[in-house]
Design a protein around this motif. Structure first.
Motif, mmCIF file in Angstrom:
data_model
loop_
_atom_site.group_PDB
_atom_site.id
_atom_site.type_symbol
_atom_site.label_atom_id
_atom_site.label_comp_id
_atom_site.label_asym_id
_atom_site.label_seq_id
_atom_site.Cartn_x
_atom_site.Cartn_y
_atom_site.Cartn_z
ATOM 1 N N GLY A 115 16.217 125.293 11.159
ATOM 2 C CA GLY A 115 16.381 125.203 9.718
ATOM 3 C C GLY A 115 16.196 126.498 8.962
ATOM 4 N N ILE A 116 16.157 127.639 9.660
ATOM 5 C CA ILE A 116 15.912 128.928 9.020
ATOM 6 C C ILE A 116 17.237 129.564 8.594
ATOM 7 C CG2 ILE A 116 14.946 131.233 9.294
ATOM 8 C CD1 ILE A 116 12.877 128.958 9.314
ATOM 9 N N PRO A 117 17.404 129.925 7.326
ATOM 10 C CA PRO A 117 18.637 130.581 6.884
ATOM 11 C C PRO A 117 18.706 132.031 7.372
ATOM 12 C CG PRO A 117 17.447 129.569 5.038
ATOM 13 C CD PRO A 117 16.507 129.626 6.199
ATOM 14 N N VAL A 118 19.885 132.450 7.800
ATOM 15 C CA VAL A 118 20.128 133.832 8.195
ATOM 16 C C VAL A 118 21.400 134.312 7.507
ATOM 17 C CG1 VAL A 118 19.007 133.517 10.432
ATOM 18 C CG2 VAL A 118 21.480 133.247 10.253
ATOM 19 N N THR A 119 21.506 135.622 7.352
ATOM 20 C CA THR A 119 22.739 136.222 6.854
ATOM 21 C C THR A 119 23.339 137.092 7.949
ATOM 22 O OG1 THR A 119 21.396 137.966 5.816
ATOM 23 C CG2 THR A 119 22.140 136.153 4.413
ATOM 24 N N ILE A 120 24.650 137.255 7.909
ATOM 25 C CA ILE A 120 25.369 137.932 8.987
ATOM 26 C C ILE A 120 26.390 138.899 8.391
ATOM 27 C CG2 ILE A 120 26.937 137.612 10.942
ATOM 28 C CD1 ILE A 120 25.659 135.005 11.555
ATOM 29 N N ALA A 147 20.748 144.910 4.941
ATOM 30 C CA ALA A 147 19.452 145.516 4.614
ATOM 31 C C ALA A 147 18.995 145.110 3.221
ATOM 32 C CB ALA A 147 19.547 147.039 4.729
ATOM 33 N N VAL A 148 19.921 145.067 2.260
ATOM 34 C CA VAL A 148 19.573 144.638 0.903
ATOM 35 C C VAL A 148 19.136 143.171 0.902
ATOM 36 C CG1 VAL A 148 20.455 144.266 -1.435
ATOM 37 C CG2 VAL A 148 21.073 146.348 -0.184
ATOM 38 N N SER A 149 19.815 142.352 1.711
ATOM 39 C CA SER A 149 19.457 140.931 1.797
ATOM 40 C C SER A 149 18.011 140.747 2.251
ATOM 41 C CB SER A 149 20.402 140.201 2.763
ATOM 42 O OG SER A 149 21.699 140.145 2.232
ATOM 43 N N ILE A 150 17.576 141.567 3.187
ATOM 44 C CA ILE A 150 16.197 141.477 3.662
ATOM 45 C C ILE A 150 15.239 142.039 2.614
ATOM 46 C CG2 ILE A 150 14.562 142.265 5.415
ATOM 47 C CD1 ILE A 150 16.542 140.064 6.323
ATOM 48 N N ALA A 151 15.587 143.170 2.018
ATOM 49 C CA ALA A 151 14.705 143.792 1.030
ATOM 50 C C ALA A 151 14.438 142.859 -0.144
ATOM 51 C CB ALA A 151 15.332 145.101 0.539
ATOM 52 N N LEU A 152 15.425 142.033 -0.515
ATOM 53 C CA LEU A 152 15.283 141.147 -1.659
ATOM 54 C C LEU A 152 14.943 139.709 -1.275
ATOM 55 C CD1 LEU A 152 18.128 142.372 -4.029
ATOM 56 C CD2 LEU A 152 15.671 142.741 -4.232
ATOM 57 N N GLY A 153 14.745 139.443 0.014
ATOM 58 C CA GLY A 153 14.329 138.107 0.433
ATOM 59 C C GLY A 153 15.419 137.062 0.335
ATOM 60 N N PHE A 154 16.684 137.456 0.559
ATOM 61 C CA PHE A 154 17.774 136.477 0.586
ATOM 62 C C PHE A 154 17.746 135.653 1.868
ATOM 63 C CE2 PHE A 154 20.667 139.288 -2.294
ATOM 64 C CZ PHE A 154 19.842 139.025 -3.372
ATOM 65 N N SER A 155 17.166 136.215 2.920
ATOM 66 C CA SER A 155 16.975 135.514 4.196
ATOM 67 C C SER A 155 15.916 136.283 4.971
ATOM 68 C CB SER A 155 18.280 135.437 5.004
ATOM 69 O OG SER A 155 18.707 136.741 5.381
ATOM 70 N N PRO A 156 15.206 135.627 5.893
ATOM 71 C CA PRO A 156 14.201 136.349 6.679
ATOM 72 C C PRO A 156 14.799 137.169 7.819
ATOM 73 C CG PRO A 156 14.147 134.014 7.191
ATOM 74 C CD PRO A 156 15.119 134.172 6.079
ATOM 75 N N ILE A 157 16.054 136.861 8.192
ATOM 76 C CA ILE A 157 16.742 137.584 9.264
ATOM 77 C C ILE A 157 18.151 137.891 8.791
ATOM 78 C CG2 ILE A 157 17.550 137.530 11.661
ATOM 79 C CD1 ILE A 157 15.664 135.118 12.072
ATOM 80 N N SER A 158 18.616 139.113 9.064
ATOM 81 C CA SER A 158 20.028 139.412 8.880
ATOM 82 C C SER A 158 20.515 140.133 10.134
ATOM 83 C CB SER A 158 20.273 140.276 7.645
ATOM 84 O OG SER A 158 21.644 140.268 7.293
ATOM 85 N N ILE A 159 21.733 139.827 10.534
ATOM 86 C CA ILE A 159 22.306 140.455 11.721
ATOM 87 C C ILE A 159 23.333 141.489 11.292
ATOM 88 C CG2 ILE A 159 23.515 140.100 13.895
ATOM 89 C CD1 ILE A 159 20.758 138.768 13.765
ATOM 90 N N GLY A 160 23.124 142.719 11.744
ATOM 91 C CA GLY A 160 24.070 143.796 11.499
ATOM 92 C C GLY A 160 24.590 144.334 12.808
ATOM 93 N N ASN A 161 25.272 145.440 12.737
ATOM 94 C CA ASN A 161 25.633 146.162 13.963
ATOM 95 C C ASN A 161 25.583 147.651 13.718
ATOM 96 O OD1 ASN A 161 28.276 146.149 12.607
ATOM 97 N ND2 ASN A 161 28.553 144.171 13.610
#
Length: 461
Positions: free
Chosen positions: A65-70, A151-165
């Motif tokens: 149930g944890i939201p992530v951004t990709i 990185a901005v998504s994490i800095a602002l708490g949009f999700s606890p995990i974001s996947i980049g490359n």
């Protein structure tokens, strides 16, 4: 953080639906100011309800149930994936990448896709389709790139995990500029499918998080071989579950280089990172030596590789692409490509061999090499693809980020961890390990984080 959130969802303290609602409210409030998320998953609430139903039945997954951004160049079935290009503005994949597949299997909910430069070719985040992403620490500055939206998504708490490359620093650069943690794994530790058309052999997917422990859990879920990526089948198995003890810390040997022998570094950034390196002595590390490895500068080799591979990829749509592309690409990519020969492309591997010859000498004596992540703090958006001078010294294209790409070329794991502020802007420290010592880099990053508090700093948007 995500571990605690998962436990709350699994024990019924909070529903996944409530959790998603909270994150979406934050996105709706702040994303218009920064432009980090470019596509939201319109099915995420239904998926959250499904996770809640499973939790009530006693079924609880690692990221339940944890939201992530990709990042918007990683395939997500049924969710638009544009690569930051007008050419793909309506592309909706009918299959998942391995990463998306594994996240879903672990119970994660894909909240949305994050912005990036067109095809991820530069270290800022801007494109003709969605426009510029802004740094939450100063909205007039870049978050870096190419995983800037993540990185901005994490800095602002949009999700606890974001996947980049990361094909040349694209996780570590924005992590440094935004004051968050970013990790570039060794090649194929996380299997890559579909394979990239550009940055072949050097681009890897990886996590951007606030807490190192969240990155470790993410690596545990995403790593491991997959037949669709044949190179992943020979990667040594990495155990992402051990702890670093104090006796192990004492035996660690750290080499510190302020510029790798060729980089120009802002004096305040250099001092901030140097102070951070020597704090490891307070933690029990006995061997910390400053070195000058006198590495060859392979930025031209990197550009040769990227340019030839991208031109080959876009060749059939070249004229169409020229009409809609990010205009600065026309000023440096095409003119550079026209000067190249196949000899230049073949010579890249020879240059990398020379680089590794120098680095192997370093890693025979030391366990980890530490550098600044980037030579500068986040620069003004109006400066375009990068600043023209550092410390009053003229610098060329890409010279503001000289320390990340070598370790893509050599296939080494590297992290960027926040270690301070310069002019109220974050500074990152890069920790590099031997090939496939991914967990070693993560453990050392975790040990530092647990003893210092820079990861807790937050931008005030």
């Amino acid at each position: 953080m995500q571990i605690a959130l998962r436990e709350k969802v699994c024990n019924g303290e909070i529903s996944s639906e409530e959790l998603v609602t909270r994150f979406l409210e934050r996105v709706n409030e702040l994303n218009p100011k920064v432009n980090a998320i470019v596509t939201l998953n319109d099915k995420v609430m239904a998926e959250a309800k499904e996770m809640d139903s499973l939790a009530k039945k006693g079924i609880c997954k690692p990221l339940h149930g944890i939201p992530v951004t990709i990042k918007d160049n990683i395939l997500t079935k049924g969710i638009r994936t544009t690569f930051g290009s007008v050419l793909f503005k309506d592309f909706v994949p009918d299959e998942d990448s391995i990463i998306s597949e594994r996240l879903k299997e672990a119970g994660a909910l894909i909240l949305g896709k994050t912005n990036m430069p067109e095809f991820g070719l530069v270290g800022i985040t801007d494109n003709p389709l969605f426009g510029v992403t802004k740094n939450p620490w100063d909205l007039t500055r870049t978050p870096g790139g190419s995983s800037g939206g993540s990185a901005v998504s994490i800095a602002l708490g949009f999700s606890p995990i974001s996947i980049g490359n990361d094909g040349g620093g694209s996780i570590r650069i924005p992590s440094s500029f935004c004051g968050v943690f970013g990790f570039k794994p060794s090649p194929h530790v996380i299997p890559k499918y579909p394979p990239p058309n550009t940055f072949r052999g050097i681009s890897v997917d990886g996590p951007i998080t606030r807490y190192v422990s969240d990155a470790i859990l993410t690596m545990r879920i995403l790593s491991g071989p997959d037949l669709r990526d044949r190179r992943s089948l020979t990667v040594p198995k990495i155990n992402f579950s051990e702890e670093l003890d104090k006796n192990e810390v004492k035996r660690i040997r750290i080499a510190y280089s302020r510029n790798l022998g060729y980089g120009v570094v802002d004096s305040k950034v250099e001092k901030t990172v140097e102070d951070a390196v020597y704090r490891f002595r307070e933690l029990g590390v006995e061997t910390i030596d400053e070195i000058n490895p006198e590495l060859p500068n392979l930025y031209k080799a990197l550009m040769t590789k990227i340019t030839v591979e991208f031109a080959t990829f876009i060749y059939d749509k070249l004229e169409e692409w020229k009409k809609v592309t990010y205009k600065p690409y026309l000023n440096f990519l095409l003119p550079y490509f026209e000067k190249l020969t196949y000899h230049d492309y073949v010579k890249v591997d020879n240059e990398v061999d020379k680089l590794w010859s120098k680095l192997s000498n370093v890693f025979q004596k030391y366990d980890y090499l530490i550098t600044p992540t980037v030579s500068v703090v986040a620069f003004k958006i109006e400066e375009g693809i990068g600043p023209s001078e550092i410390n009053g010294q003229k610098v060329g294209f890409g010279e503001w980020s000289p320390f990340s790409f070598p370790f893509n070329l050599t296939g080494q794991p590297a992290s960027s961890i926040p270690v301070g502020l310069v002019n109220n802007l974050p500074v990152g420290m890069q920790i590099i390990g031997k090939p496939y010592d991914d967990f070693g880099v993560l453990k050392l990053s975790l040990y530092y984080e647990r003893n210092f508090s820079w990861h807790k700093m937050r931008p005030q948007v």
